[in-house]
Design a protein around this motif. Structure first.
Motif, PDB file in Angstrom:
ATOM      1  N   SER A 192       0.841  -1.197   0.000  1.00 65.83           N
ATOM      2  CA  SER A 192       0.000   0.000   0.000  1.00 65.83           C
ATOM      3  C   SER A 192       0.876   1.247   0.000  1.00 65.83           C
ATOM      4  N   TYR A 193       0.233   2.374  -0.402  1.00 62.59           N
ATOM      5  CA  TYR A 193       0.980   3.627  -0.455  1.00 62.59           C
ATOM      6  C   TYR A 193       0.008   4.787  -0.368  1.00 62.59           C
ATOM      7  N   ILE A 194       0.594   6.020  -0.242  1.00 62.20           N
ATOM      8  CA  ILE A 194      -0.180   7.250  -0.216  1.00 62.20           C
ATOM      9  C   ILE A 194       0.172   8.028  -1.486  1.00 62.20           C
ATOM     10  N   LYS A 195      -0.890   8.424  -2.221  1.00 66.16           N
ATOM     11  CA  LYS A 195      -0.686   9.109  -3.485  1.00 66.16           C
ATOM     12  C   LYS A 195      -0.865  10.613  -3.283  1.00 66.16           C
ATOM     13  N   LEU A 210      14.046  -0.297  11.421  1.00 69.30           N
ATOM     14  CA  LEU A 210      14.840   0.651  12.208  1.00 69.30           C
ATOM     15  C   LEU A 210      16.328   0.595  11.860  1.00 69.30           C
ATOM     16  N   SER A 211      16.627   0.111  10.675  1.00 65.89           N
ATOM     17  CA  SER A 211      18.024   0.057  10.250  1.00 65.89           C
ATOM     18  C   SER A 211      18.429   1.319   9.515  1.00 65.89           C
ATOM     19  N   GLY A 212      17.455   2.189   9.227  1.00 65.63           N
ATOM     20  CA  GLY A 212      17.736   3.444   8.549  1.00 65.63           C
ATOM     21  C   GLY A 212      17.628   3.347   7.057  1.00 65.63           C
ATOM     22  N   SER A 213      17.339   2.174   6.523  1.00 69.71           N
ATOM     23  CA  SER A 213      17.247   2.007   5.068  1.00 69.71           C
ATOM     24  C   SER A 213      15.916   1.401   4.638  1.00 69.71           C
ATOM     25  N   SER A 214      14.900   1.619   5.464  1.00 72.47           N
ATOM     26  CA  SER A 214      13.600   1.006   5.157  1.00 72.47           C
ATOM     27  C   SER A 214      12.857   1.768   4.071  1.00 72.47           C
ATOM     28  N   GLY A 215      12.932   3.079   4.021  1.00 78.29           N
ATOM     29  CA  GLY A 215      12.283   3.877   2.994  1.00 78.29           C
ATOM     30  C   GLY A 215      10.804   4.065   3.193  1.00 78.29           C
ATOM     31  N   ILE A 216      10.273   3.918   4.425  1.00 80.05           N
ATOM     32  CA  ILE A 216       8.829   4.094   4.650  1.00 80.05           C
ATOM     33  C   ILE A 216       8.540   5.331   5.464  1.00 80.05           C
ATOM     34  N   ASP A 217       9.545   6.116   5.835  1.00 80.55           N
ATOM     35  CA  ASP A 217       9.307   7.277   6.696  1.00 80.55           C
ATOM     36  C   ASP A 217       8.418   8.306   6.011  1.00 80.55           C
ATOM     37  N   ALA A 218       8.660   8.551   4.713  1.00 77.81           N
ATOM     38  CA  ALA A 218       7.839   9.530   3.991  1.00 77.81           C
ATOM     39  C   ALA A 218       6.384   9.081   3.938  1.00 77.81           C
ATOM     40  N   GLY A 219       6.155   7.793   3.727  1.00 81.44           N
ATOM     41  CA  GLY A 219       4.786   7.269   3.690  1.00 81.44           C
ATOM     42  C   GLY A 219       4.111   7.408   5.038  1.00 81.44           C
ATOM     43  N   ILE A 220       4.870   7.179   6.136  1.00 80.09           N
ATOM     44  CA  ILE A 220       4.286   7.319   7.477  1.00 80.09           C
ATOM     45  C   ILE A 220       3.901   8.767   7.735  1.00 80.09           C
ATOM     46  N   ARG A 221       4.757   9.710   7.293  1.00 75.92           N
ATOM     47  CA  ARG A 221       4.422  11.126   7.504  1.00 75.92           C
ATOM     48  C   ARG A 221       3.106  11.475   6.772  1.00 75.92           C
ATOM     49  N   ARG A 222       2.987  11.038   5.501  1.00 73.47           N
ATOM     50  CA  ARG A 222       1.763  11.334   4.745  1.00 73.47           C
ATOM     51  C   ARG A 222       0.536  10.646   5.380  1.00 73.47           C
ATOM     52  N   PHE A 223       0.742   9.450   5.893  1.00 77.35           N
ATOM     53  CA  PHE A 223      -0.365   8.734   6.553  1.00 77.35           C
ATOM     54  C   PHE A 223      -0.838   9.507   7.776  1.00 77.35           C
ATOM     55  N   LEU A 224       0.138  10.025   8.563  1.00 81.20           N
ATOM     56  CA  LEU A 224      -0.237  10.806   9.748  1.00 81.20           C
ATOM     57  C   LEU A 224      -0.985  12.071   9.357  1.00 81.20           C
ATOM     58  N   GLN A 225      -0.625  12.683   8.197  1.00 82.09           N
ATOM     59  CA  GLN A 225      -1.356  13.851   7.736  1.00 82.09           C
ATOM     60  C   GLN A 225      -2.828  13.489   7.437  1.00 82.09           C
ATOM     61  N   LEU A 226      -3.007  12.370   6.765  1.00 86.19           N
ATOM     62  CA  LEU A 226      -4.384  11.926   6.471  1.00 86.19           C
ATOM     63  C   LEU A 226      -5.144  11.567   7.747  1.00 86.19           C
ATOM     64  N   LEU A 227      -4.486  10.919   8.697  1.00 82.31           N
ATOM     65  CA  LEU A 227      -5.141  10.563   9.954  1.00 82.31           C
ATOM     66  C   LEU A 227      -5.514  11.820  10.725  1.00 82.31           C
ATOM     67  N   GLU A 228      -4.638  12.805  10.750  1.00 82.91           N
ATOM     68  CA  GLU A 228      -4.959  14.065  11.431  1.00 82.91           C
ATOM     69  C   GLU A 228      -6.143  14.758  10.754  1.00 82.91           C
ATOM     70  N   PHE A 229      -6.152  14.710   9.416  1.00 77.38           N
ATOM     71  CA  PHE A 229      -7.284  15.278   8.664  1.00 77.38           C
ATOM     72  C   PHE A 229      -8.594  14.581   9.022  1.00 77.38           C
ATOM     73  N   LEU A 230      -8.560  13.259   9.132  1.00 75.06           N
ATOM     74  CA  LEU A 230      -9.759  12.485   9.487  1.00 75.06           C
ATOM     75  C   LEU A 230     -10.252  12.840  10.884  1.00 75.06           C
ATOM     76  N   LEU A 231      -9.323  12.905  11.838  1.00 75.60           N
ATOM     77  CA  LEU A 231      -9.719  13.224  13.213  1.00 75.60           C
ATOM     78  C   LEU A 231     -10.302  14.630  13.309  1.00 75.60           C
ATOM     79  N   LYS A 232      -9.743  15.580  12.515  1.00 74.26           N
ATOM     80  CA  LYS A 232     -10.286  16.934  12.520  1.00 74.26           C
ATOM     81  C   LYS A 232     -11.710  16.955  11.962  1.00 74.26           C
ATOM     82  N   GLU A 233     -11.974  16.170  10.882  1.00 74.63           N
ATOM     83  CA  GLU A 233     -13.318  16.105  10.303  1.00 74.63           C
ATOM     84  C   GLU A 233     -14.316  15.493  11.302  1.00 74.63           C
ATOM     85  N   LEU A 234     -13.872  14.495  12.023  1.00 77.91           N
ATOM     86  CA  LEU A 234     -14.747  13.882  13.021  1.00 77.91           C
ATOM     87  C   LEU A 234     -15.058  14.851  14.155  1.00 77.91           C
TER      88      LEU A 234
END
Length: 391
Positions: free
Chosen positions: A282-285, A305-329
């Motif tokens: 899965s990903y965030i577009k 947690l080895s520093g080479s996973s490459g999912i940090d950017a996706g987690i940041r975008r996911f948190l943005q969407l989750l924050e948006f959802l909580l604000k709408e609720l």
């Protein structure tokens, strides 16, 4: 002396008549005697005893060997074959004896009547007899009237009996119809009760389904200690309890799918970010002006947690969407408050921030951040279910 041929009135045998003194020669007498004898001989109904008693001359009633004394004149009928006088005398003696007995009986009864019923009561008895006769006549009239009434009643009874039989047949048919209808009513009532029970059961089950949070059933989120999990997939990593990236990728795919469903449930969409659930990939577009700009992966490889996973950017975008959802609720329900606040790429628990990215992070803090994020997701599921319109 003139001789005539005679026949015995008793035995019908020929007789010879000898006259000691002839009867007067009279044409009328002769004619009368011949007429009487002719009637006797031709079988006309005539009493033999009466004929002999009424005879004035022997020739008026010829019988075998009988003598008559009429005016001191003796005549004899001499039988040719047999004598009948003895039998006639015996019969006459028997009749005389019978008559004497009857006379004695009548005399006794007359004496009894005279002694017990004096003649002074005869008018009264006649009047009483007349009354009885009148009463009898009245009773006969009443009897005739009653017979007529009985006949009329019998006719009416027959008519009513036929009507009763017809009514009984009609009643039987109606009873059969009533019985069938009543049985049908009972069957319908049983079916109605059965349907009512089914309806009530379906209503209870429907209410249960209404009250059931489908998202909780489809996305089971559980936090035990530091590491949380969703649908059995662990989203965290500890050195003493390491988790492979394959399991972490599956857990991230589940929370992306859940986030996509929650946004669709409340009918909102982020102006730039779109969650795309693709299982373990899965990903965030990122979209701007209707164009896809970039995809932020939510799956990694290697060692967490080895520093080479490459999912940090996706987690940041996911948190943005989750924050948006909580604000709408929260906009829909002012009383709603997320369990943990989101600040940029961290989640706050009792004033302590837990970074959600893997770079320069510890396993414990990252696992704690993922557990806090799963808790916010679970609270968002409950709030979306509460906002659902009642049915």
């Amino acid at each position: 002396m003139e001789q005539r041929s005679y026949i015995c009135l008793n035995c019908q045998n020929p007789l010879r008549l000898e006259f000691a003194q002839r009867r007067p020669d009279s044409a009328d007498s002769e004619k009368k005697s011949e007429t009487v004898i002719t009637e006797a001989l031709t079988g006309h109904s005539r009493n033999l005893m009466k004929l002999i008693s009424d005879a004035q001359f022997p020739s008026d009633a010829p019988v075998c060997n009988v003598s008559f004394t009429f005016l001191k004149t003796i005549c004899f009928f001499i039988p040719i074959f047999q004598d009948c006088s003895d039998a006639l005398v015996k019969e006459m003696d028997a009749q005389v004896t019978t008559l004497d007995d009857e006379v004695k009986t009548y005399q006794t009864y007359i004496t009894y009547l005279k002694e017990n019923h004096p003649t002074t009561a005869i008018p009264e008895l006649k009047a009483k007899l007349q009354n009885v006769a009148d009463e009898e006549r009245d009773l006969e009239l009443q009897l005739k009237k009653l017979l007529c009434e009985e006949e009329a009643i019998d006719t009416e009874l027959q008519t009513k009996r036929r009507a009763a039989e017809a009514s009984s047949e009609t009643s039987t048919e109606l009873w059969k119809k009533y019985r069938d209808n009543l049985r049908q009513v009972f069957d319908d009532q049983d079916e109605l009760h059965s349907l009512e029970s089914e309806r009530q059961y379906a209503e209870v089950q429907h209410r249960k389904l209404i009250d059931t949070n489908v998202l909780d059933l489809c996305f089971h989120i559980w936090v035990d200690g530091i590491v949380g999990e969703i649908n059995g997939f662990r989203l965290g990593y500890l050195k003493e309890a390491p988790v492979e990236f394959t399991e972490i990728n599956a857990a991230l795919g589940q929370i992306v799918l859940l986030l996509e469903i929650l946004l669709e449930r409340i009918g909102v969409q982020h102006h730039e970010l779109v969650p795309v659930a693709m299982g373990s990939h899965s990903y965030i577009k990122l979209r701007r002006n209707g164009n896809d700009i970039e995809n932020y992966a939510l799956y990694g490889q290697g060692t967490p947690l080895s520093g080479s996973s490459g999912i940090d950017a996706g987690i940041r975008r996911f948190l943005q969407l989750l924050e948006f959802l909580l604000k709408e609720l929260k906009d829909r329900n002012k009383n709603f408050k997320p369990p943990y606040q989101i600040h940029a790429e961290s989640l706050v628990d009792n004033g302590v921030k837990y970074n959600a990215v893997m770079t320069l992070n510890t396993d414990v803090r990252w696992s704690r951040a993922m557990a806090l994020m799963l808790t916010d997701m679970k609270a968002a599921c409950a709030q979306c279910d509460a906002l659902r319109a009642p049915i």
